[in-house]
Design an enzyme around this catalytic site. Sequence first.
Site, mmCIF file in Angstrom:
data_model
loop_
_atom_site.group_PDB
_atom_site.id
_atom_site.type_symbol
_atom_site.label_atom_id
_atom_site.label_comp_id
_atom_site.label_asym_id
_atom_site.label_seq_id
_atom_site.Cartn_x
_atom_site.Cartn_y
_atom_site.Cartn_z
ATOM 1 N N MET A 174 -8.181 75.639 52.202
ATOM 2 C CA MET A 174 -7.280 76.451 51.586
ATOM 3 C C MET A 174 -6.384 77.033 52.729
ATOM 4 S SD MET A 174 -9.078 78.069 48.454
ATOM 5 C CE MET A 174 -10.161 79.101 49.052
ATOM 6 N N HIS B 165 -12.701 74.886 60.453
ATOM 7 C CA HIS B 165 -11.925 73.812 59.887
ATOM 8 C C HIS B 165 -11.648 72.995 61.250
ATOM 9 C CE1 HIS B 165 -10.188 77.256 57.253
ATOM 10 N NE2 HIS B 165 -11.045 76.362 56.331
#
Length: 280
Positions: free
Chosen positions: A30, A37
Amino acid sequence: MKIVETIQEVRNQVKEWRKQGISVGLVPTMGYLHEGHKSLIDRAVAENDKVVVSVFVNPMQFGPKEDLASYPRDLERDAAICGEAGTALVFHPQPEEMYHKGFSSFVDMDTLTGGLCGKTRPIHFRGVCTVVSKLFHIVMPDKAYFGQKDAQQLAVIRHMVDDLDFGIEIVGCPIIREEDGLAKSSRNTYLNKEEREAALVLNQSLTEGKALMDAGETDAGKIRQAIVEKLESEPLAKIDYVEVVDWNTLEPVENAEGPVLVAIAAYIGKTRLIDNFIWE
Ligand code: PAF
């Protein structure tokens, strides 16, 4: 690295790669990327010829009173991180591209989604399963990468892929922490200085639970209680849940003997944070 906004552009690119026999990894995110990430992207780059990172704040997985509007966004910074890590394609659709007018098909799951985060976020996993299914259909990756910080999400996605025969390998990656132990999360940016300090209690409470288990404790009630007490010692923390569950079924256990997930969620001020460990 290319940044594209439409499903067709992703499809065209992946089709080209497929013609050349190229393997494709997908990292769904997102955005507002952090080291957590980055670790998923690094792993995907190491294991696939080409990597697609999706950056999409999925409205469908936020409840009406949740932080959809304030969720942090910074595509330029995300693109720089993706580029440096060796991503081939960033897919950054607008909500209308993912959910056209009249959209009414959803992916829902009867098991795994009712407890833990599903209790306070009843529509969350329907939104996650729907968007991840769409991303899988759009990118058709060989492998997709998810962080263990969202352990319930990881279990749910694995179950969905198995139930619906996606034929995609789901790779779970370890939790990445700040130096002081706080699990990396885009939502950490909501914390003020005092809350940031208080948030350490999440990892500290899990460390106490794990120490009990390391010492041979298998009574899930006692492990849970130790974690609850530590969390309650922090005035700024409000417990959402502390659970010891079977890592496959996510059902609560009495004896923590098999692979179990010890998972917590707590509000620090207004920010809801989650953390966990898996006991093999
Ligand atoms: O973990 C997330 O960031 C999201 O839930 C995901 C998997 C990208 C789906 O929107």
